[in-house]
Design an enzyme around this catalytic site. Sequence first.
Site, PDB file in Angstrom:
ATOM      1  N   GLU A   4       9.310  -5.836 -10.898  1.00  0.00           N
ATOM      2  CA  GLU A   4       8.006  -6.306 -11.356  1.00  0.00           C
ATOM      3  C   GLU A   4       7.010  -6.386 -10.202  1.00  0.00           C
ATOM      4  OE1 GLU A   4       7.287  -6.554 -14.456  1.00  0.00           O
ATOM      5  OE2 GLU A   4       9.344  -6.228 -15.126  1.00  0.00           O
ATOM      6  N   HIS A  24       6.369   1.235 -13.342  1.00  0.00           N
ATOM      7  CA  HIS A  24       7.758   0.937 -13.693  1.00  0.00           C
ATOM      8  C   HIS A  24       8.599   2.215 -13.758  1.00  0.00           C
ATOM      9  CE1 HIS A  24       8.435  -3.251 -14.142  1.00  0.00           C
ATOM     10  NE2 HIS A  24       7.502  -3.452 -15.051  1.00  0.00           N
ATOM     11  N   ASP A  65       3.462  -4.476 -10.016  1.00  0.00           N
ATOM     12  CA  ASP A  65       2.172  -5.107  -9.730  1.00  0.00           C
ATOM     13  C   ASP A  65       1.493  -4.420  -8.549  1.00  0.00           C
ATOM     14  OD1 ASP A  65       2.353  -6.958 -11.766  1.00  0.00           O
ATOM     15  OD2 ASP A  65       3.078  -8.591 -10.490  1.00  0.00           O
ATOM     16  N   HIS A  75       0.634  -0.920 -14.015  1.00  0.00           N
ATOM     17  CA  HIS A  75       1.907  -1.638 -13.853  1.00  0.00           C
ATOM     18  C   HIS A  75       3.002  -0.932 -14.654  1.00  0.00           C
ATOM     19  CE1 HIS A  75       4.285  -5.561 -13.791  1.00  0.00           C
ATOM     20  NE2 HIS A  75       4.850  -4.917 -14.806  1.00  0.00           N
ATOM     21  N   GLU A  76       2.714  -0.637 -15.920  1.00  0.00           N
ATOM     22  CA  GLU A  76       3.723   0.021 -16.757  1.00  0.00           C
ATOM     23  C   GLU A  76       4.073   1.410 -16.237  1.00  0.00           C
ATOM     24  OE1 GLU A  76       5.297  -1.771 -18.590  1.00  0.00           O
ATOM     25  OE2 GLU A  76       3.859  -3.400 -18.597  1.00  0.00           O
TER      26      GLU A  76
END
Length: 678
Positions: A575, A518, A579, A514-515
């Site tokens: 976000e 980003h 995900d 997830h990070e």
Amino acid sequence: MKTRIYLPFIALALMATSCNSKKEAAQKGGIQIANLDQTANPRNDFYQYACGGWMKANPLTDEYSRFGSFDQLAENNRSQIKSLIEDLAHQQSQPGSVAQKVGDLYNIAMDSAKLNADGVAPIKGYLEKIEALDNRAVLSECVAGMHRDGFGPFFGLYVGADDMNSSMNMAQLYQGGLSLGEREYYLDNDDRTKEIRAKFEEHVVKMFQLAGFTEEEARKAATDVMKVETRLAETTKSAVELRDPHANYNKITVAQLKKEVPGINWDAYFTTIGLKDLQEVNVGQMAEIKTVADLLTKENMDVLKSYLQWNVINTASSYLSDDFVAQNFDFYGKTLSGTKEMQPRWKRAVSSVNGVLGEAVGQMYTDKYFPAAAKERMVKLVSNLQKALGERIQGLEWMSAETKAKALEKLAAFHVKIGYPDKWKDYSSLEIKNDSYWENIVRSNHFDYDKMIAKAGKPVDKDEWLMTPQTVNAYYNPTTNEICFPAGILQYPFFDMNADDACNYGAIGVVIGHEMTHGFDDQGRQYDKDGNLKDWWTAEDAKNFQERAQVLVDYFSNIQVLPDLKANGELTLGENIADHGGLQVAYQALQKAMAENPLGNDENGFTPAQRFFLSYANVWAGNVRDEQIRLQTKSDPHSLGRWRVNAALPHIGMWYEAFDVKEGDALYLPVEQRASIW
């Protein structure tokens, strides 16, 4: 202070499971049957199936407007931190030492007798000083002083990386001054929003009365506050508009700023906050700053003084007597969030110490609770996820070789932070004294503000941490191209040294992915490998990305979160992309790990793929009140936990295979309607 980072999760909380039961569950594959609702069909409501047992066993108490895995873990951490702090609070420590500061601040926060005896006294002088303002010439200096003291009237200033020159820090002005946070609370006219506005105005009246004003004075002040904040809201950008980094970058010289916004005495403002010789500044939201100038030059002085006094009362209320704290909670806790009961004093005191001396507490916390082996395993997990994301980028059919090469360069340049910083913050110049709780908070605000201001015009310190180690969260920061995983989140149910790869990749693996994603979401993709806001995409690739991202926007915008409220797919896009990417990257990394260390079914018959998705869902287990749903939907860039499962998984092909989801099932989505980005 504002720091522009991508916070993937909101600290929610964890599961109160004994160490033995956690270890036993992990050794059995990590899936706790008690967390499931086996009466639910996973193909129709996977969230209920995976989390229903947990939700039933963890009903909302009056203390919470939401409670989930994050909150449960945060509660465990807080109890551990409490024991560390109380040890210091019960002993005599060397004056000026970190131990003295931690212990004394906690004792001051816990001293209800002194707080109640002091009443409004700690801020009385400030209120009188504002009341004595007699001409507009001193307003700019007054606002600057309030900013340094920790108040937030009208707008804000922070020092952070220049988006176009990310190796250097610069001063940045940004919109602010709204007690309700989002512009919609002032401008929308649905029944619920109008009700909140009315209750907010009554709250302001009651707070002014607690501060010693008559009812007549308090009602006039509340009208003044609403007048000023509504004016500010009219030119404040929405949360969605703030997601466009180019639209919020407007670097100009201070000389230009003086010409464009002459209604603010910028020389007085910058000199007061410690930036006397400032040459250039980024004005993030110019329209709102111009509204501030118009208010300062034209609005009635009494109206402006009411607004400034409200900023003092509102900001300081949590550090004053119990009647202020209770009234503050009555509105922000009960009305806005639906929380029924205030946290006990010790929890609020621990949170305050964490806020003032966060890294000092973090050093104690990691020394006692974070094993070196956990960091070593995380380093390996991150490396595996980086490789998996690189493979997915290379395999993208919609992206050109030119853009892929630059994407891979950015991925390779990720700065990874795990557990805790290599160098701890120095608190030697922060003074904690036994005068008043609020005065200590002001000194802490000065300490933080002055350290921030000192960075202006200097190189960015890429080793600085933007979260404390004990925080149950993680982040990606685009201007340093870094991913950070504090020690606080590296625990069950996110990460378990005793769990198998299927569970760990489904939980902390997705967090890592997830990070990383980003860095390539709708905002992060606009920054290059060095953290500069720079277009490194071909026009065709950018168009393809936007079209694919729009699928998620449309899908999430059609989710009915309450009977009269839909989710905001534009606000939550970053976000949701993270995900989406995190799930796919972590799953691919799991397949590579299993090629070396094959896994079979667990004792309950769950396959590795099923354990992966169940572990992911368990991270988002939680209960939430309707008021909190409404609040988050207006302002939070994260989708609600239920939809981070039930709306994310229908776009993941591997989930269909793992649970045999077919056409006709409630969560089934035809292939052509699924998002396909990373």
